[in-house]
Design an enzyme around this catalytic site. Structure first.
Site, PDB file in Angstrom:
ATOM      1  N   ASP A  31       0.852  -1.198   0.000  1.00 38.67           N
ATOM      2  CA  ASP A  31       0.000   0.000   0.000  1.00 38.67           C
ATOM      3  C   ASP A  31       0.885   1.245   0.000  1.00 38.67           C
ATOM      4  OD1 ASP A  31      -3.235   0.496   0.879  1.00 38.67           O
ATOM      5  OD2 ASP A  31      -1.860   2.198   1.032  1.00 38.67           O
ATOM      6  N   VAL A  96     -11.433   2.434  -3.719  1.00 42.96           N
ATOM      7  CA  VAL A  96     -11.154   1.757  -4.994  1.00 42.96           C
ATOM      8  C   VAL A  96     -12.133   0.599  -5.127  1.00 42.96           C
ATOM      9  CG1 VAL A  96      -9.445   0.543  -6.392  1.00 42.96           C
ATOM     10  CG2 VAL A  96      -8.704   2.383  -4.850  1.00 42.96           C
ATOM     11  N   HIS A 100     -10.370  -5.656  -2.953  1.00 41.07           N
ATOM     12  CA  HIS A 100      -9.006  -5.853  -2.445  1.00 41.07           C
ATOM     13  C   HIS A 100      -9.067  -6.033  -0.940  1.00 41.07           C
ATOM     14  CE1 HIS A 100     -10.010  -1.582  -2.372  1.00 41.07           C
ATOM     15  NE2 HIS A 100      -9.262  -1.497  -1.283  1.00 41.07           N
ATOM     16  N   HIS A 102      -6.974  -5.594   2.602  1.00 36.84           N
ATOM     17  CA  HIS A 102      -5.824  -4.994   3.277  1.00 36.84           C
ATOM     18  C   HIS A 102      -5.257  -6.052   4.221  1.00 36.84           C
ATOM     19  CE1 HIS A 102      -6.850  -0.674   2.339  1.00 36.84           C
ATOM     20  NE2 HIS A 102      -8.050  -1.215   2.174  1.00 36.84           N
TER      21      HIS A 102
HETATM   22  P1  5GP Z   1      -9.770   1.339   0.131  1.00 43.90           P
HETATM   23  O1  5GP Z   1      -9.825   2.716   0.708  1.00 43.90           O
HETATM   24  O2  5GP Z   1     -10.532   1.272  -1.182  1.00 43.90           O
HETATM   25  O3  5GP Z   1     -10.162   0.241   1.069  1.00 43.90           O
HETATM   26  O4  5GP Z   1      -8.248   1.052  -0.171  1.00 43.90           O
HETATM   27  C1  5GP Z   1      -7.564   1.603  -1.235  1.00 43.90           C
HETATM   28  C2  5GP Z   1      -6.099   1.552  -0.853  1.00 43.90           C
HETATM   29  O5  5GP Z   1      -5.340   1.727  -2.026  1.00 43.90           O
HETATM   30  C3  5GP Z   1      -5.681   2.639   0.127  1.00 43.90           C
HETATM   31  O6  5GP Z   1      -5.143   2.053   1.309  1.00 43.90           O
HETATM   32  C4  5GP Z   1      -4.643   3.438  -0.643  1.00 43.90           C
HETATM   33  O7  5GP Z   1      -3.561   3.881   0.161  1.00 43.90           O
HETATM   34  C5  5GP Z   1      -4.201   2.466  -1.697  1.00 43.90           C
HETATM   35  N1  5GP Z   1      -3.749   3.107  -2.913  1.00 43.90           N
HETATM   36  C6  5GP Z   1      -4.392   4.102  -3.593  1.00 43.90           C
HETATM   37  N2  5GP Z   1      -3.695   4.461  -4.672  1.00 43.90           N
HETATM   38  C7  5GP Z   1      -2.581   3.682  -4.680  1.00 43.90           C
HETATM   39  C8  5GP Z   1      -1.446   3.602  -5.567  1.00 43.90           C
HETATM   40  O8  5GP Z   1      -1.320   4.312  -6.556  1.00 43.90           O
HETATM   41  N3  5GP Z   1      -0.492   2.681  -5.249  1.00 43.90           N
HETATM   42  C9  5GP Z   1      -0.595   1.861  -4.153  1.00 43.90           C
HETATM   43  N4  5GP Z   1       0.401   0.989  -3.942  1.00 43.90           N
HETATM   44  N5  5GP Z   1      -1.647   1.916  -3.309  1.00 43.90           N
HETATM   45  C10 5GP Z   1      -2.620   2.822  -3.570  1.00 43.90           C
END
Ligand code: 5GP
Length: 116
Positions: A31, A96, A100, A102
């Protein structure tokens, strides 16, 4: 948003990212904004499922593979203990909409679930 998700774009090399595992149906990246000493994302290659509920309903075998890979990576990168989080819906912090998990590990205090 249209077009490939940010995760698919990392997998295809379109944008930079640290890919730590690439299997037939899954991949894992670090992440970009870690919220624990170890913070990986385990992601199905298909974008068919937006969240874990859709994945569980549509392909429970793939969800089981994802959980197994999370455990493998937690053992490889740490002592094997880990927390698995699927933010599901905007109200739960999902940003996103390509399912996915974490994988969080290392110094996670008891009672910290839900803090952020
Ligand atoms: P969500 O908020 O949808 O559960 O998690 C999305 C995750 O994707 C977040 O923890 C965020 O830090 C990670 N993320 C967003 N953009 C990028 C990126 O460009 N590269 C990486 N490695 N992680 C990303």
């Amino acid at each position: 948003m249209t077009g490939p998700s940010i995760f698919t774009r990392i997998l295809s090399g379109d944008i930079p990212g640290e890919i730590v595992r690439d299997t037939d149906r899954l991949f894992a990246i670090r992440d970009i904004a870690p919220q624990a000493p170890l913070h990986l994302l385990v992601i199905p290659k298909t974008e068919e499922y937006r969240n874990v509920a859709e994945l569980a309903a549509g392909d429970p075998g793939l969800l089981a593979e994802l959980v197994a890979l999370a455990g493998e990576l937690a053992a490889e990168h740490g002592d094997g203990d880990f927390r698995l989080v699927f933010n599901t819906g905007e109200g739960a912090g999902q940003t996103v909409f390509h399912v996915h998990a974490h994988v969080l590990a290392g110094a996670l205090p008891e009672g910290s679930l839900g803090q952020g």
